[in-house]
Write a protein that holds these residues in place. Structure first.
Motif, PDB file in Angstrom:
ATOM      1  N   ARG A  78       0.823  -1.212   0.000  1.00 38.59           N
ATOM      2  CA  ARG A  78       0.000   0.000   0.000  1.00 38.59           C
ATOM      3  C   ARG A  78       0.861   1.269   0.000  1.00 38.59           C
ATOM      4  O   ARG A  78       0.617   2.206   0.740  1.00 38.59           O
ATOM      5  CB  ARG A  78      -0.967   0.006   1.180  1.00 38.59           C
ATOM      6  CG  ARG A  78      -2.017  -1.099   1.077  1.00 38.59           C
ATOM      7  CD  ARG A  78      -3.054  -1.034   2.162  1.00 38.59           C
ATOM      8  NE  ARG A  78      -3.765   0.216   2.258  1.00 38.59           N
ATOM      9  CZ  ARG A  78      -4.851   0.547   1.557  1.00 38.59           C
ATOM     10  NH1 ARG A  78      -5.339  -0.297   0.689  1.00 38.59           N
ATOM     11  NH2 ARG A  78      -5.416   1.720   1.739  1.00 38.59           N
ATOM     12  N   GLY A  79       1.893   1.261  -0.845  1.00 42.49           N
ATOM     13  CA  GLY A  79       2.720   2.444  -1.010  1.00 42.49           C
ATOM     14  C   GLY A  79       3.878   2.564  -0.052  1.00 42.49           C
ATOM     15  O   GLY A  79       4.760   3.380  -0.241  1.00 42.49           O
ATOM     16  N   ALA A  80       3.919   1.761   0.990  1.00 43.26           N
ATOM     17  CA  ALA A  80       5.010   1.819   1.966  1.00 43.26           C
ATOM     18  C   ALA A  80       6.052   0.754   1.636  1.00 43.26           C
ATOM     19  O   ALA A  80       5.706  -0.380   1.331  1.00 43.26           O
ATOM     20  CB  ALA A  80       4.469   1.591   3.378  1.00 43.26           C
ATOM     21  N   LYS A  81       7.338   1.135   1.725  1.00 41.89           N
ATOM     22  CA  LYS A  81       8.415   0.171   1.526  1.00 41.89           C
ATOM     23  C   LYS A  81       8.651  -0.540   2.847  1.00 41.89           C
ATOM     24  O   LYS A  81       8.807   0.092   3.886  1.00 41.89           O
ATOM     25  CB  LYS A  81       9.670   0.873   1.040  1.00 41.89           C
ATOM     26  CG  LYS A  81       9.517   1.404  -0.355  1.00 41.89           C
ATOM     27  CD  LYS A  81      10.773   2.078  -0.836  1.00 41.89           C
ATOM     28  CE  LYS A  81      10.518   2.608  -2.235  1.00 41.89           C
ATOM     29  NZ  LYS A  81      11.672   3.355  -2.730  1.00 41.89           N
ATOM     30  N   LEU A  82       8.670  -1.854   2.786  1.00 38.99           N
ATOM     31  CA  LEU A  82       8.758  -2.682   3.977  1.00 38.99           C
ATOM     32  C   LEU A  82       9.939  -3.636   3.823  1.00 38.99           C
ATOM     33  O   LEU A  82      10.072  -4.286   2.791  1.00 38.99           O
ATOM     34  CB  LEU A  82       7.453  -3.478   4.090  1.00 38.99           C
ATOM     35  CG  LEU A  82       7.096  -4.180   5.359  1.00 38.99           C
ATOM     36  CD1 LEU A  82       6.870  -3.172   6.476  1.00 38.99           C
ATOM     37  CD2 LEU A  82       5.834  -4.994   5.158  1.00 38.99           C
ATOM     38  N   SER A  83      10.809  -3.708   4.832  1.00 37.42           N
ATOM     39  CA  SER A  83      11.952  -4.622   4.809  1.00 37.42           C
ATOM     40  C   SER A  83      12.113  -5.271   6.176  1.00 37.42           C
ATOM     41  O   SER A  83      11.937  -4.620   7.205  1.00 37.42           O
ATOM     42  CB  SER A  83      13.244  -3.871   4.482  1.00 37.42           C
ATOM     43  OG  SER A  83      13.181  -3.277   3.219  1.00 37.42           O
ATOM     44  N   PHE A  84      12.456  -6.558   6.162  1.00 36.09           N
ATOM     45  CA  PHE A  84      12.760  -7.269   7.398  1.00 36.09           C
ATOM     46  C   PHE A  84      13.467  -8.567   7.052  1.00 36.09           C
ATOM     47  O   PHE A  84      13.462  -8.995   5.904  1.00 36.09           O
ATOM     48  CB  PHE A  84      11.491  -7.553   8.223  1.00 36.09           C
ATOM     49  CG  PHE A  84      10.510  -8.481   7.560  1.00 36.09           C
ATOM     50  CD1 PHE A  84      10.608  -9.858   7.727  1.00 36.09           C
ATOM     51  CD2 PHE A  84       9.487  -7.974   6.784  1.00 36.09           C
ATOM     52  CE1 PHE A  84       9.702 -10.713   7.120  1.00 36.09           C
ATOM     53  CE2 PHE A  84       8.573  -8.828   6.173  1.00 36.09           C
ATOM     54  CZ  PHE A  84       8.684 -10.203   6.343  1.00 36.09           C
ATOM     55  N   ASP A  85      14.098  -9.174   8.063  1.00 34.28           N
ATOM     56  CA  ASP A  85      14.603 -10.530   7.860  1.00 34.28           C
ATOM     57  C   ASP A  85      14.203 -11.375   9.052  1.00 34.28           C
ATOM     58  O   ASP A  85      13.957 -10.877  10.149  1.00 34.28           O
ATOM     59  CB  ASP A  85      16.103 -10.578   7.560  1.00 34.28           C
ATOM     60  CG  ASP A  85      16.985 -10.144   8.703  1.00 34.28           C
ATOM     61  OD1 ASP A  85      16.782 -10.624   9.829  1.00 34.28           O
ATOM     62  OD2 ASP A  85      17.898  -9.340   8.463  1.00 34.28           O
ATOM     63  N   THR A  86      14.086 -12.677   8.775  1.00 32.43           N
ATOM     64  CA  THR A  86      13.618 -13.609   9.793  1.00 32.43           C
ATOM     65  C   THR A  86      14.217 -14.983   9.528  1.00 32.43           C
ATOM     66  O   THR A  86      14.852 -15.207   8.495  1.00 32.43           O
ATOM     67  CB  THR A  86      12.079 -13.677   9.810  1.00 32.43           C
ATOM     68  OG1 THR A  86      11.668 -14.499  10.891  1.00 32.43           O
ATOM     69  CG2 THR A  86      11.519 -14.213   8.512  1.00 32.43           C
TER      70      THR A  86
END
Length: 184
Positions: free
Chosen positions: A33-41
């Motif tokens: 929804r337009g937001a850049k999202l980053s993570f690691d798991t």
């Protein structure tokens, strides 16, 4: 711990399934929804059925969430093209184009014109004509410019001087475009 995990149920491209099982680590860089999202798991376990695989992962310690604007802009695709006319206040040039995306707070418009507009400029006497034949009049504070092809630019900005009835029409149109996007 049950409360500190989540499930991933689809990985594209398909090679990602093998890589996740092989290395046990998942690094995500996506846009929601337009937001850049980053993570690691890290992988805890997996579940497999005939149709799909799902993966139980540790809840990430941190999530990077970057969003340029306060409201998500919904893309406008055919057959919902919205014609836009506007006057560039600084040059008094009349511009014609179509809406690329829209939110209740702003719009991105593609104009077939040389790159004469810059951030901070105003577009005045703007008019948006929806397929419902409803017309919305507004001003636009230009926030972002991008060349898309020779002779075309994409102009993003926030609405100014938008009447409450026009804001309601745009809100209704955004909800309609969200429903269209969910069907596709």
């Amino acid at each position: 711990e049950k409360g500190k995990q989540f499930t991933i149920d689809e990985i594209l491209p398909q090679d990602g399934h093998k890589l996740l099982q092989q290395y046990g680590r998942f690094i995500a860089h996506t846009q929601v929804r337009g937001a850049k999202l980053s993570f690691d798991t890290y992988l805890i376990g997996s579940e497999k059925s005939k149709q799909f695989s799902s993966y139980i992962c540790h809840l990430p310690e941190t999530v990077s969430y970057i969003q340029r604007r306060s409201e998500f802009r919904i893309p406008i695709n055919a057959p919902h093209f919205v014609q836009v006319t506007a006057t560039h206040e600084q040059s008094n040039q009349v511009l014609r184009g179509h809406a690329y995306d829209v939110s209740i707070n702003g719009i991105c418009i593609v104009f077939k014109t040389p790159h004469v507009i810059k951030p901070g400029d105003q577009l005045i006497q703007c008019q948006l004509e929806l397929s419902t034949k409803e017309t919305i009049n507004f001003m636009l504070d230009v926030r972002h410019i991008e060349s898309t092809s020779p002779g075309s630019i994409r102009v993003g900005g926030s609405f100014k001087e938008l009447s409450p009835s026009s804001r309601e029409i745009i809100s209704r149109f955004v909800r309609q475009m969200e429903r269209v996007a969910l069907k596709n």
